[in-house]
Every structure is written in C-alpha cells, then in structure tokens.
Design an enzyme around this catalytic site. Structure first.
Site, mmCIF file in Angstrom:
data_model
loop_
_atom_site.group_PDB
_atom_site.id
_atom_site.type_symbol
_atom_site.label_atom_id
_atom_site.label_comp_id
_atom_site.label_asym_id
_atom_site.label_seq_id
_atom_site.Cartn_x
_atom_site.Cartn_y
_atom_site.Cartn_z
ATOM 1 C CG ASN A 112 -6.556 -0.890 1.465
ATOM 2 O OD1 ASN A 112 -6.003 -0.595 0.597
ATOM 3 N ND2 ASN A 112 -6.224 -1.190 2.706
ATOM 4 C CB CYS A 162 -1.034 0.084 1.300
ATOM 5 S SG CYS A 162 -1.935 -1.546 1.203
ATOM 6 C CG HIS A 185 -3.135 3.097 2.565
ATOM 7 N ND1 HIS A 185 -3.858 2.908 1.186
ATOM 8 C CD2 HIS A 185 -2.899 2.082 3.155
ATOM 9 C CE1 HIS A 185 -4.048 1.582 1.217
ATOM 10 N NE2 HIS A 185 -3.738 1.068 2.493
#
Length: 335
Positions: free
Chosen positions: A289, A122, A258
């Site tokens: 996500n 990520c 993020h």
C-alpha cells in the site's frame, strides 16, 4: 462597470502518459515477521501482499516523485518546459515547509510554474487529478503533471502486528492535457471526518516536542473499521463516478482501486457488477500500500504487463485517511 476577463480551456482532456518509480529494495513478509508474531501465509491471506518496496535512506518523496515525473514527461513526448503546473499528492513529505511540489518542479526543469502539494491520504492522487482536470478545463494550465509519491516505511512501527506489513514506498504520475476525445470524467469526492481516527498519526508533533524522550509518532490503522467502510461504501462512490461519466459498469475495461487490500478490491468489483473479464489491478501483491502513489503505480503496472492497453476505459477509486474518498472514469494513456 469594467468586466473581469474570464478564462476557458478545452472541453476534451485526458491522460497523456503515465510514469512510475519503484525503489530497489524488495522487502518480503518473512523479513517483516522477524519483528512480529506472524507468517507469510497469514499476511498474504488477509491483505494480498507478498512483497513491497522500501526506499533507501537517501531517497525522499521529492526524489521519487522527480523520477516518476521525468518518465511521465518523456512518455508524453514532452519537455519539462511544456509543463504548466506540478501537483504532488503526498502525506510523507517530511518537512512542514516548503512543500514538495516546487522542489520537484525545479528538479525536473519546469521553472516558474505553479507547484504545490495535496494531502488527502490514500485518496490524494484522485484529488490531485480532479484539481488538475479542472485547471486544464478552466484554461489556467495547458498541461499538468500530477504525481503521487510516498515514503511510508519510516512512519510505520515495525513491531505493530496490525499494520507494519501493509505500507510501502514509491511514486507514479500522469500528464493531463487536451485530447481529441474526452478522457477524464467528472470527479466524485468527499470525506467523513467522524472517522478521522481510523487512520492516524498516533502522537501530535507538539505533544512529542513536549516529551522528546517519550515514544515517537507512528502511523496507526484501525483495520477492521477501514475494511468495513471501504468494502461497503466505496462501491457507491464508484457507481456515482460511472453515472457522472455516463458509463455503464459493463463498459469498464479496467478497475484501478486504491491498493489497500486485495480482498476489499474483490468485494468492490463484485458490488459494482463489472464484467467478468474486466481487469482488476493487483499491484498490491508486490508493491504493498503506497497511499497516494498506489493508483498511478497500478496503472503503470497493468499497461507495462499488457493486461490493459491505451484507450481502455478505467474506473479509479481512492480512499483512505480523513477518511477521504474520490473516484473518476478515465481513458488509459499509452504505457
């Protein structure tokens, strides 16, 4: 002694544009709860996610990256032939080789340019942006297309109540090039391999090949461990990025962390002591996500909705599998 020639590039660089691609299929919490003992309210209260996008069977990390890249190039007022390098941040290119980047470059028409992948979970987009910024400043490329693209839905066990509602699919990216004023601050990045198992593929591919009739590999997440690490350590990383850029917290207009968990983002915003009116990206609510794609997708969203505008000062923080992390201060590009 013969001296080897050195290269150098512009001092001032920045983001020239942002482009994005979101798959058509919208998946609700209620749909996912058909396979697990949970509810829309429970998922939303703990993650901030209401819906997410899943890619179609014939959509790939490369095809989504291509669409996002095409939009980013067009919004920068450029042609594919103007791009000197393509960097794709991804952990879900489902071929061991070749890499995703060359296929994306070819599909866009950026022929003959260096193109490669970065796999940093990520944090991947921030890593790719850091590499691209150094390339332009170093004079090895004039304009670099930086993409984050993920197709996470096939990697998730849809009966795993701990994480099946978290991950999703999508792609977005930016063009990095010379700008009149400084638009990208120094990259602060690092990793903590002692926590490598906190976000992991649970079965090694070689072990799976030895037992092909056994369970297949899936993405697993130790949610509590990642939450504690991100919420209480990433604020320090963000502060380091602001210090490196010579920027105070009260000068940040937009916070683009993020998109892992809205509660983490709220904690980070408070710990960083950002202005009360600073925009905090919340693309996770309807996107989920998307790992390396989440920061540029969130950037595209705040610009498209008018929540932020070109030239705003933004703090980017990426964190995830590795465990890896990265942060930069940037000026937002035109939407």
């Amino acid at each position: 002694m013969k001296q080897i020639a050195a290269t150098s590039g512009p001092t001032n660089i920045g983001l020239l544009s942002v482009g994005s691609y979101r798959p058509q299929r919208v998946v609700t919490n209620d749909e996912l709860c058909q396979n697990i003992d949970s509810s829309d309210e429970w998922i939303y209260s703990r993650t901030g996610i209401k819906t997410r996008r899943f890619a179609a069977r014939d959509e790939s990390t490369a095809s989504m990256a291509t669409e996002a890249g095409r939009e980013a190039i067009a919004k920068a007022g450029l042609e594919a032939s103007d791009i000197d390098c393509v960097v794709v941040a991804t952990s879900t290119h489902f071929l061991q080789t070749p890499a995703c980047g060359p296929a994306v470059a070819a599909a866009l028409g950026a022929t003959g340019v260096p193109a490669f992948d970065i796999s940093a979970g990520c944090a991947g987009f921030g890593y790719a942006l850091g590499v691209a910024a150094d390339m332009v400043r170093g004079g090895t490329a004039g304009k670099v297309l930086v993409l984050g693209s993920e197709k996470l839905s096939p990697t998730v066990d849809m009966t795993d109540r701990s994480n099946c509602f978290i991950f999703a699919d999508g792609a977005a990216g930016v063009v990095v090039g010379e700008t009149p004023t400084q638009g990208i601050g120094p990259t602060v990045w690092g990793s903590d391999g002692t926590q490598a198992t906190a976000i992991r593929q649970d079965i090694d591919w070689m072990d799976y090949l030895d037992r092909p009739t056994g369970p297949r590999p899936f993405l697993r997440l130790e949610g509590s461990a990642v939450f504690r690490w991100a919420a209480f350590e990433m604020g320090k990383v963000g502060q380091q990025a602001m210090d490196a850029a010579g920027v105070r917290p009260d000068e940040i207009d937009v916070f683009l962390p993020h998109q892992a968990n809205s509660r983490i983002n709220e904690i980070l915003a408070k710990s960083l002591e950002l202005r009360p009116d600073a925009v905090i990206a919340n693309d996770i609510e309807h996107t989920g996500n998307t790992s390396a794609a989440s920061i540029p997708l969130a950037m595209a969203e705040v610009l498209a909705t008018g929540a932020a505008k070109a030239g705003d000062l933004a703090l980017l923080i990426g964190y995830g599998a590795g465990l890896s992390y990265t942060a930069q201060v940037v000026r937002l590009p035109p939407g």
